[in-house]
Enzyme design. Structure first.
Site, mmCIF file in Angstrom:
data_model
loop_
_atom_site.group_PDB
_atom_site.id
_atom_site.type_symbol
_atom_site.label_atom_id
_atom_site.label_comp_id
_atom_site.label_asym_id
_atom_site.label_seq_id
_atom_site.Cartn_x
_atom_site.Cartn_y
_atom_site.Cartn_z
ATOM 1 N N HIS A 1 -31.640 0.572 31.409
ATOM 2 C CA HIS A 1 -30.531 -0.228 30.873
ATOM 3 C C HIS A 1 -31.063 -1.616 30.527
ATOM 4 C CE1 HIS A 1 -26.704 2.125 31.906
ATOM 5 N NE2 HIS A 1 -27.732 2.960 31.964
ATOM 6 N N ASP B 1 -23.355 9.522 27.839
ATOM 7 C CA ASP B 1 -23.453 8.313 28.664
ATOM 8 C C ASP B 1 -22.848 7.104 27.928
ATOM 9 O OD1 ASP B 1 -24.149 6.685 30.747
ATOM 10 O OD2 ASP B 1 -26.302 6.831 30.461
ATOM 11 N N ASN C 1 -27.011 0.857 28.176
ATOM 12 C CA ASN C 1 -28.300 1.538 28.039
ATOM 13 C C ASN C 1 -29.196 0.785 27.064
ATOM 14 O OD1 ASN C 1 -28.071 4.553 29.202
ATOM 15 N ND2 ASN C 1 -26.082 3.903 28.458
ATOM 16 N N CYS D 1 -22.319 0.674 33.293
ATOM 17 C CA CYS D 1 -21.956 1.216 34.601
ATOM 18 C C CYS D 1 -20.780 0.418 35.124
ATOM 19 C CB CYS D 1 -23.135 1.115 35.565
ATOM 20 S SG CYS D 1 -22.715 1.641 37.246
#
Lengths: 309, 309
Positions: A205, A13, A245, A236
């Protein structure tokens, strides 16, 4: 002491939206270093199309060359049947499927309606047929950056449908940092009551600074599994300005100070974290790696001890 | 809806460690803009020696030229009798005295032992003699960056001694971001029980990312008064790498989302916050001013609505 289980997502991620390719050797060395820190789980990579996410085109090589440490689960993101096949071949310990609870976010991110995603993921679950545990990450559970509110009832419905398919765990994701602590408290109370036999992980996040406040609300509410990303990497693409995050080492440092058993060797982890800016080529949001732990003291100025006399 | 009272400290605590002098007109314009946002209190400046803190050498001019808004208290930092005289002449609504609960930090920061500081501040309290309300900010209540632990009993003792002198309020300061939420819960429970008639304010730093988690713990524990610094400006010279005070607008945004009544017009406040980098000449840590509120939505990509069909 309550045990908290951390899943480190930085190499999947976190790296996924980095602009410059990170060398396969660097990814492997980082995962191997993280494996020595006491994580319960590491999301190592993603078996998506190399065209869709070139950063993770080396998924097979990463999974083949990391040194697996007993007690650490190596999970991988899987978008579809083809990804599931690759993941099973790579001997992943868990397959992590993903879809959004917001229709617009699912369309924007996965180019499918939610029902198309659900049908596709249900096919994966049936195909895997218990050979490897499955987790499903539900995105935008606390709000969609394009639609706004996502009703908790919608999250509960998708959670139930996946639980009914027999998945081991669900990750409830605040994909773009829209959750606030009161909402987290309500969500985790409802889901734990609804699905007492499903492993629930919370994924936050820190987009608007509430990341660790949401962690606090989650653990106060009984949650024991959390995602984190080393240095706070990630974000994102549909939330401009987003800071990523929650930072694993900052969250672990807080819970550690509060007396939770995170299983993590924070000294080792901070050493790893301090190498991260060199790997990605830029500063990262994590703060404890810069400021030190609350137990790291500084020398008093000389005049202070003279005045003390 | 629980009312939370915010004290904005940016033009004193925030500006104090800025390297370049901020023009008096800019300070006044900023305070005047903040006065329109709904704050309960604004710490406008400090009546310290202009040699000690050149940034705030314009304290008289600032206090003389701001446009005072009814309902907003304009408080000022006061280190000693001379400062108290200047503050009274400036018609400050409150005098904010300061000392550390850590001996080493007090020596390093104020060049006095704690007992010398207490005696000096007690003299100020007697001299003011009720003409203007007095608040005392107790530094390093959650730990000292040089000594380490500061026993809660020491904080309780100094709090009691100042309460016995008749001060209206006490600010319990986490001067270098060493507090964690469990410690905050214990501290606020004890102090509220001990001093039910004293206004208690909590002052947090976000040095290690725990700022808003500590705010959450404080308000969960019944605290209704908080310090914040616009943009998260400020810090402590004795904690290298420290990232500063909690960001007012980020804390207010969180509490607002949770349903607390902060009294703040967040739209106005974010507009003011977005001008702050231009005033100080650098980026600031605050995140909501960059990422937007959780209610600020983004357009979906065109293909998403086409797929929706």
């Amino acid at each position: 002491m309550t045990r908290i289980y951390f899943n480190e997502v930085v190499t999947r991620d976190g790296f996924q939206i980095e602009p410059n390719f990170i060398a396969t050797d660097d990814k492997i060395a980082l995962i191997d270093a993280l494996s020595q820190c006491g994580y319960a789980k590491i999301e190592a990579t993603s078996f998506t199309s190399p065209k869709a996410i070139p950063m993770l085109r080396d998924a097979e090589e990463v999974m083949g060359r990391i040194t697996r440490v007993p007690g650490v689960e190596y999970t991988v993101l899987v978008p579809n049947l083809r990804g599931a096949e690759r993941a099973l071949e790579s001997r992943a310990d868990e397959l992590n499927l993903v879809m959004s609870t917001s229709e617009t976010h699912n369309l924007a991110n996965l180019r499918m309606t939610r029902e198309q995603s659900f049908a596709s993921l249900a096919e994966v679950v049936r195909h895997v047929d218990g050979r490897t545990p499955i987790n499903v990450s539900l995105s935008t559970c606390f709000g969609c950056p394009m639609e706004g509110d996502v009703p908790q009832a919608v999250v509960e419905q998708f959670a139930q449908r996946f639980a009914d398919l027999g998945v081991r765990g669900l990750t409830i994701c605040d994909t773009t940092g829209m959750a606030h602590p009161a909402q987290v408290s309500r969500m985790v109370e409802a889901l734990q009551q609804q699905l007492p036999h499903t492993q629930l992980t919370l994924h936050f996040h820190n987009t608007r600074g509430m990341g660790l406040a949401n962690v606090l609300a989650a653990v106060q509410g009984g949650i024991t599994r959390l995602d984190g990303s080393l240095g706070g990497l990630g974000g994102c693409p549909y939330a401009p300005g987003a800071s990523g995050n929650i930072c694993s080492e900052d969250a672990i440092h807080m819970l550690d100070a509060m007396g939770y058993d995170t299983g993590i060797d924070l000294t080792k982890l901070l050493n790893v974290a301090r190498h991260l800016p060199a790997i990605v080529g830029h500063d990262v949001p994590g703060q404890v790696a810069k400021a030190g732990r609350i137990t790291d003291l500084h020398p008093a100025p000389a005049y202070a001890s003279e005045l003390k006399g």
